[in-house]
Design a protein around this motif. Structure first.
Motif, short mmCIF file in Angstrom:
data_model
loop_
_atom_site.label_atom_id
_atom_site.label_comp_id
_atom_site.label_asym_id
_atom_site.label_seq_id
_atom_site.Cartn_x
_atom_site.Cartn_y
_atom_site.Cartn_z
N PRO A 165 0.69 -1.15 -0.06
CA PRO A 165 -0.01 0.09 -0.09
C PRO A 165 0.88 1.18 0.17
O PRO A 165 0.68 2.06 -0.68
N ILE A 166 1.82 1.41 0.77
CA ILE A 166 2.60 2.37 0.99
C ILE A 166 3.54 2.79 -0.35
O ILE A 166 3.61 4.01 -0.84
N HIS A 167 4.00 1.76 -1.11
CA HIS A 167 4.60 1.95 -2.38
C HIS A 167 3.60 2.50 -3.47
O HIS A 167 3.85 3.41 -4.11
N LYS A 219 1.86 6.09 -7.20
CA LYS A 219 0.48 6.76 -7.27
C LYS A 219 -0.18 6.29 -8.23
O LYS A 219 -0.89 6.77 -9.05
N LYS A 220 -0.58 4.93 -7.85
CA LYS A 220 -1.44 4.20 -8.55
C LYS A 220 -2.41 3.61 -7.79
O LYS A 220 -1.94 3.27 -6.48
N THR A 221 -3.74 3.11 -8.18
CA THR A 221 -4.44 2.33 -7.38
C THR A 221 -4.12 0.85 -7.66
O THR A 221 -3.53 0.63 -8.49
N PRO A 222 -4.70 -0.11 -6.65
CA PRO A 222 -4.21 -1.48 -6.78
C PRO A 222 -4.79 -2.08 -8.34
O PRO A 222 -3.88 -2.77 -8.83
N SER A 275 3.03 -6.15 1.63
CA SER A 275 1.65 -5.85 0.91
C SER A 275 0.65 -6.91 1.49
O SER A 275 0.93 -7.56 2.36
N GLU A 276 -0.54 -6.64 1.10
CA GLU A 276 -1.73 -7.30 1.56
C GLU A 276 -1.55 -8.86 0.81
O GLU A 276 -1.71 -8.99 -0.36
N PRO A 277 -1.62 -9.58 1.88
CA PRO A 277 -1.45 -11.11 1.17
C PRO A 277 -2.79 -11.52 0.16
O PRO A 277 -2.31 -12.31 -1.05
N GLU A 278 -3.89 -10.96 0.46
CA GLU A 278 -5.03 -11.45 -0.59
C GLU A 278 -4.81 -10.63 -1.89
O GLU A 278 -5.04 -11.01 -2.91
N PHE A 279 -4.08 -9.22 -1.76
CA PHE A 279 -3.77 -8.53 -3.06
C PHE A 279 -2.83 -9.37 -3.77
O PHE A 279 -2.67 -9.35 -5.06
N SER A 286 8.62 -9.71 -9.90
CA SER A 286 8.96 -9.49 -8.50
C SER A 286 7.56 -8.74 -7.95
O SER A 286 7.40 -7.34 -8.81
N ALA A 287 7.11 -8.92 -6.90
CA ALA A 287 6.15 -8.08 -6.10
C ALA A 287 7.00 -7.16 -5.27
O ALA A 287 7.40 -7.65 -4.30
N GLU A 288 7.52 -5.98 -5.86
CA GLU A 288 8.36 -5.31 -4.91
C GLU A 288 7.88 -4.99 -3.60
O GLU A 288 6.60 -4.48 -3.53
#
Ligand SMILES: [Zn+2]
Length: 513
Positions: A103-105, A111-114, A145-149, A138-140
């Motif tokens: 979320p913070i990144h 500056k993007k939505t999920p 990050s939210e595990p569900e996301f 890679s999911a930086e």
């Protein structure tokens, strides 16, 4: 035994750490050594970040055959295109695309939505897949990050064609229990997870990078990303040698195999330390100078009675050898050449002849030539491969007495091809040499740090000098080796300046293109 792939990122995450700046030839040398070490994947750089990185990645991809070579790319077409140009010559073209998912990144950096992040990741992987058979995504900042996301985005990225999914703890915040649990959760919830490799990438901010990596492997990771000597951003990455040796020594417990040729560990560690100028802490596990030293009387006594009383790893396991070398002053060119080949060097006839001349000179001055000395000679030849006109030292002479003013006379070739001789004084021998060299290069130089160490043991051991200097406002690092520390110091100083010349040439070539 389960196979765990070692993904080495010494040349990317390691090289991007503070104060390290390797040139192309040095990176190629490290890549060759990593190939001998048996790593599955070499991350050779970030091709879109600079012309120098591009050139290095391209040369490594075209040279290395037994390890897969990859490069880092942001999730954008431009980066993927440049990476393809750099990596297409590889045996198995592999790209490493990353995008932040915490979320913070997402909010502050991207500056993007999920939803937008999911689309960008999927588009990038689909685009990369048109060129590359192997696509790692890679999911930086995955750990925050939210595990569900993560499950949602990884499902889509796998469907888009990713072959490896990396779950980095980018900021070094995880504990082994939590990091392991995240891998277990992904294994249980991601669709198609059995078709891809899961990868761990840990940083050592809390000193848990190796423990976290191993926890990931125990919970389903197939690959660990690590660096030689644990160098890397901030507190560094997980240390390759610690993971490989832990898996080996405790295979009774882990029942896993990394495919690493443990005999090449010491050499790899020393080469990286030497070329990056990053000193290995003496108490570093596996490769520290004291890793096999037994100091207390009780321990020494035990060791003499039975080594296993206090020794769980032998120095021989990682390739440390005290065996005398069957090469000396009277050895011929042929034996010398055989030795180079058996040590895994591929030198041209010209390089071999030059190395042989250096060897003869050294054998005249040094009683016993060790394998470490030869390694330095051979790598020195491999590293001397440059076509840029540079400064070259021909002679350095110093007059020193405790009650005299030290005076240095230096003769060197300058890039225009001219040979110049200058003499000047200083408050010490080294300062007088540096002052003379400053006259040769006619630039403004400030010495930031200077260090001399020995290679191997003995009073006639080779000396290595590392100089950190600021040249016309640029911070540069140089190093070189000689039998005399004053000569090594002079060469290290010029090495720093020469590296800048080579870098400038690359930049000019890029501008001409
Ligand atoms: Zn990293």
């Amino acid at each position: 035994m389960r196979r765990i792939d070692i993904f080495d990122t010494t040349l990317r995450d390691g090289e991007q750490s503070a104060g390290i700046n390797l040139n192309t030839v040095e990176k190629l040398e490290i890549a060759r050594q990593l190939e001998k070490l048996g790593v599955a994947v070499i991350e050779a750089g970030f091709p879109a970040s600079s012309p120098g990185d591009f050139e290095a990645v391209q040369r490594i991809a075209n040279t290395v055959k037994n390890s897969t070579v990859t490069g880092l790319a942001r999730a954008m077409k431009k980066d993927i295109d440049i990476s393809w140009e750099a990596l297409r010559g590889g045996e198995q073209p592999h790209i490493h695309v990353f995008l932040a998912t915490s979320p913070i990144h997402m909010e502050y950096k991207l500056k993007k939505t999920p939803d937008e992040v999911v689309d960008i990741a999927v588009d990038a992987v689909k685009y990369a897949k048109q060129f590359f058979p192997l696509v790692q995504w890679s999911a930086e900042d995955a750990f925050r990050s939210e595990p569900e996301f993560l499950v949602r985005i990884i499902n889509k990225v796998i469907a888009a064609g990713a072959t490896t999914i990396n779950i980095p703890d980018t900021v070094g915040y995880a504990t082994p229990q939590e990091y392991g649990a995240l891998f277990k959760y992904l294994k249980e919830n991601v669709t198609g997870v059995e078709k891809v490799k899961l990868s761990a990438h840990c940083h050592d901010d809390l000193g848990m990078a190796v423990a976290n990596s191993i926890a990931a492997v125990e919970n389903g990771a197939d690959q660990v990303e690590c660096t030689i000597n644990g160098i890397g951003e901030r507190a560094g990455n997980a240390s390759l040698e610690e993971i490989a040796v832990a898996m080996h020594i405790r295979k009774d417990f882990y029942n896993m195999d990394t495919g690493i040729n443990l005999q090449e560990i010491k050499r790899s560690s020393q080469l990286v330390s030497r070329l990056t100028g990053v000193v290995i802490q003496p108490n570093k596990a596996v490769v520290g100078k004291n890793a096999f030293a037994h100091e207390s009387g009780i321990h020494q006594d035990g060791m003499l009675k039975n080594r296993q009383t206090y020794e769980i790893i032998t120095p021989e396991l990682i390739g440390e050898t005290d065996m005398p070398l069957a090469l000396g002053k009277h050895s011929g060119r042929h034996a010398f050449k055989d030795r180079a080949v058996s040590m895994g060097f591929e030198l041209s006839d010209k390089q071999l002849n030059e190395a042989f001349d250096d060897f003869k000179k050294l054998a005249d001055r040094k009683k016993e030539i060790t394998e470490d000395d030869l390694f330095v000679l051979f790598t020195g030849q491999q590293l001397s491969d440059t076509d840029t006109p540079i400064y070259e030292l021909h002679n350095v002479q110093v007059q020193y007495g405790t009650s005299n003013i030290p005076t240095a006379t230096v003769t060197a070739t300058v890039p225009s091809g001219e040979t110049v001789t200058v003499a000047t004084t200083g408050s010490g021998s080294v300062e007088s040499i540096f002052n003379a060299l400053e006259l040769v290069i006619k630039g403004e130089v400030l010495i930031l740090d200077y260090r001399v160490t020995s290679i191997g043991k003995g009073r006639d051991a080779l000396g290595e000098a590392v100089v950190n200097l600021s040249y016309n406002g640029l911070e540069l690092k140089g190093r070189d080796v000689a039998q005399d520390v004053l000569e090594a110091s002079a060469k290290a100083y010029l090495n720093a300046i020469n590296r800048q010349l080579v870098r400038e040439r690359l930049r000019t070539q890029e501008l001409i293109k």
